[in-house]
Design a protein around this motif. Structure first.
Motif, short mmCIF file in Angstrom:
data_model
loop_
_atom_site.label_atom_id
_atom_site.label_comp_id
_atom_site.label_asym_id
_atom_site.label_seq_id
_atom_site.Cartn_x
_atom_site.Cartn_y
_atom_site.Cartn_z
N GLN A 101 0.84 -1.20 0.00
CA GLN A 101 0.00 0.00 0.00
C GLN A 101 0.88 1.25 0.00
N MET A 102 1.95 1.17 0.75
CA MET A 102 2.88 2.28 0.85
C MET A 102 3.51 2.59 -0.51
N TYR A 103 3.92 1.55 -1.22
CA TYR A 103 4.53 1.76 -2.53
C TYR A 103 3.55 2.47 -3.45
N LEU A 104 2.31 1.99 -3.45
CA LEU A 104 1.31 2.55 -4.36
C LEU A 104 0.86 3.94 -3.94
N ALA A 105 1.11 4.28 -2.70
CA ALA A 105 0.68 5.60 -2.22
C ALA A 105 1.65 6.70 -2.67
N VAL A 106 2.84 6.29 -3.11
CA VAL A 106 3.86 7.28 -3.46
C VAL A 106 3.40 8.20 -4.59
N ALA A 107 2.92 7.59 -5.68
CA ALA A 107 2.52 8.39 -6.84
C ALA A 107 1.46 9.42 -6.46
N ALA A 108 0.45 8.97 -5.73
CA ALA A 108 -0.62 9.87 -5.32
C ALA A 108 -0.09 11.01 -4.45
N ALA A 109 0.78 10.65 -3.51
CA ALA A 109 1.34 11.67 -2.62
C ALA A 109 2.15 12.68 -3.41
N VAL B 145 10.05 6.59 1.31
CA VAL B 145 9.79 5.22 0.86
C VAL B 145 10.99 4.69 0.08
N ARG B 146 11.50 5.51 -0.82
CA ARG B 146 12.65 5.07 -1.61
C ARG B 146 13.87 4.82 -0.73
N THR B 147 14.08 5.67 0.23
CA THR B 147 15.20 5.46 1.15
C THR B 147 15.03 4.14 1.89
N GLY B 148 13.82 3.86 2.32
CA GLY B 148 13.53 2.59 2.99
C GLY B 148 13.85 1.40 2.10
N TRP B 149 13.44 1.51 0.85
CA TRP B 149 13.70 0.42 -0.09
C TRP B 149 15.21 0.20 -0.28
N MET B 150 15.93 1.29 -0.38
CA MET B 150 17.38 1.18 -0.55
C MET B 150 18.03 0.54 0.67
N ARG B 151 17.54 0.88 1.83
CA ARG B 151 18.07 0.26 3.06
C ARG B 151 17.78 -1.24 3.03
N GLU C 244 0.22 3.48 -16.54
CA GLU C 244 -1.10 3.41 -15.88
C GLU C 244 -1.68 2.01 -15.95
N ARG C 245 -1.48 1.37 -17.10
CA ARG C 245 -2.10 0.05 -17.27
C ARG C 245 -1.55 -0.93 -16.24
N LEU C 246 -0.27 -0.82 -15.94
CA LEU C 246 0.33 -1.75 -14.99
C LEU C 246 0.05 -1.34 -13.55
N MET C 247 0.05 -0.03 -13.31
CA MET C 247 -0.26 0.44 -11.96
C MET C 247 -1.70 0.13 -11.61
N MET C 248 -2.57 0.25 -12.59
CA MET C 248 -3.97 -0.11 -12.38
C MET C 248 -4.08 -1.56 -11.92
N GLN C 249 -3.28 -2.42 -12.52
CA GLN C 249 -3.34 -3.83 -12.13
C GLN C 249 -2.85 -4.02 -10.71
N LEU D 209 8.32 -6.86 -9.49
CA LEU D 209 9.34 -5.98 -8.91
C LEU D 209 9.41 -4.67 -9.69
N ILE D 210 9.41 -4.78 -11.01
CA ILE D 210 9.44 -3.58 -11.85
C ILE D 210 8.25 -2.69 -11.51
N ASN D 211 7.09 -3.29 -11.40
CA ASN D 211 5.90 -2.51 -11.05
C ASN D 211 6.11 -1.72 -9.75
N CYS D 212 6.67 -2.41 -8.76
CA CYS D 212 6.88 -1.76 -7.46
C CYS D 212 7.88 -0.62 -7.58
N LEU D 213 8.96 -0.85 -8.30
CA LEU D 213 9.99 0.19 -8.44
C LEU D 213 9.41 1.40 -9.17
N VAL D 214 8.61 1.12 -10.18
CA VAL D 214 7.97 2.22 -10.91
C VAL D 214 7.02 2.97 -9.99
N ALA D 215 6.23 2.22 -9.24
CA ALA D 215 5.28 2.85 -8.32
C ALA D 215 6.00 3.77 -7.35
N MET D 216 7.14 3.31 -6.85
CA MET D 216 7.89 4.11 -5.87
C MET D 216 8.53 5.33 -6.50
#
Lengths: 184, 184
Positions: A107-115, A127-133, B100-105, B158-165
């Motif tokens: 949920q946190m990952y997906l919240a980044v874009a919106a934020a 969030v990115r810093t956390g991922w890098m850690r 968007e198509r992948l984030m939507m998923q 993983l790619i989806n998550c990195l993009v989301a972040m």
DNA sequence: ATAGTTAGTGATTGAGCACTAACTTCAATT
DNA sequence: AATTGAAGTTAGTGCTCAATCACTAACTAT
């Protein structure tokens, strides 16, 4: 009614918020739902935290910390394939015992874009810093092999998605995903 | 104001909804935001669709279909490593051209748990069916190798998550992730 | 021209939500 | 026993949002 110190209450709130946010995401979770789970009135949350965002952030940070510590402890004193198995085992254990912690992170990952589009650049940065850690934490025990690290994390993200979708553990889509086996 | 047939409008709504839902998820997206993007009044959405949920569902289904077709077309006539490269290339292209198509998923995956707890069992079932279709679609070209299939999907997640972040494409966390190279 | 259909809008409503302010209860200290 | 400060509640506000309703504008067939 059990009276607690504000600090203890904050801890309860973080735990409850993790569970609720993991399920509904930021916008799909009401502060009332969190308060109900804590066993406290809804307005009191705003005495413990400055606002809903702060609660989300606190829960998110806690989840990342816990996950990083989990891997660090699992891999302590181990290296390479041994470390990989230990961390994989820890992950499987976590997903079955505290799936909220991992769903919260999704949920946190997906919240980044919106934020970020609301002008909040700090959240994404955190969030990115956390991922890098997290990345560095598993990178070292895996012999500082970038490909191994990425493969490990990729499997983790896939597991998260399968769990989110509600696939039972014995479903065929889990085939080929066994973190206790090497991947190559 | 451009007049369109209801069917054409529904298509526009699905496209706009994909973009909006991809960013904010179900609860973080207002029907007004979708309507604004379509260029139509908010109440009119409810003439085209029975409700907000139906719009979300239509967008989700469309994204899954498009992705499955994308892989099927990319791998057409190819096998094994060649098919893998083709599908990987298609994925990279998709992530840069229609994130968007992948984030939507991703939003769709995370919406399952919430829907299921609200008594909507059908949504999760549909999502899981979609995933299985996706799984089968890439499984065959990859020589019906479950491990290869899983690895491919894991990298995708993983790619989806990195993009989301919001990690830029040249960031070090992308290291070890090159779908044009074999993974073993 | 006119009758009928389809595309689309403006105004509104009722519910839910984050957040505030003012009040109460309780335990420890003096 | 009185004081005080922290823990917690009740009552309430303003806002957002999905959904409805009554209506208008544009197109089509006769």
């Amino acid at each position: 009614m059990v009276r607690m110190s504000a600090e203890e209450r904050r801890e309860s709130v973080i735990r409850a918020a993790t569970t609720e946010f993991a399920r509904g995401g930021y916008h799909g979770t009401s502060t009332e739902a969190i308060a109900r789970r804590v066993g406290v009135s809804q307005p009191y949350l705003f005495r413990l935290f400055p606002g809903k965002k702060a609660i989300f952030l606190a829960a998110a940070e806690r989840c990342v910390e816990d996950t990083i510590r989990m891997f660090a402890e699992a891999a302590e004193g181990l290296e390479g394939e041994e470390a990989r198995r230990a961390m994989g085992g820890a992950y499987v254990e976590a997903i079955s015992e505290q799936p909220e912690r991992l769903m919260m992170q999704m949920q946190m990952y997906l919240a980044v874009a919106a934020a970020e589009e609301e002008g909040d650049r700090e959240f994404g940065e955190a969030v990115r810093t956390g991922w890098m850690r997290l990345w560095d934490t598993i990178h070292l025990p895996l012999g500082a092999d970038a490909h191994e690290t990425t493969t490990f994390l990729a499997q983790g993200m896939l597991i998260n998605c399968l769990v989110a979708m509600g696939f039972p553990a014995d479903h065929r889509v889990w085939a080929g995903l066994d973190p206790s086996e090497p991947d190559s």
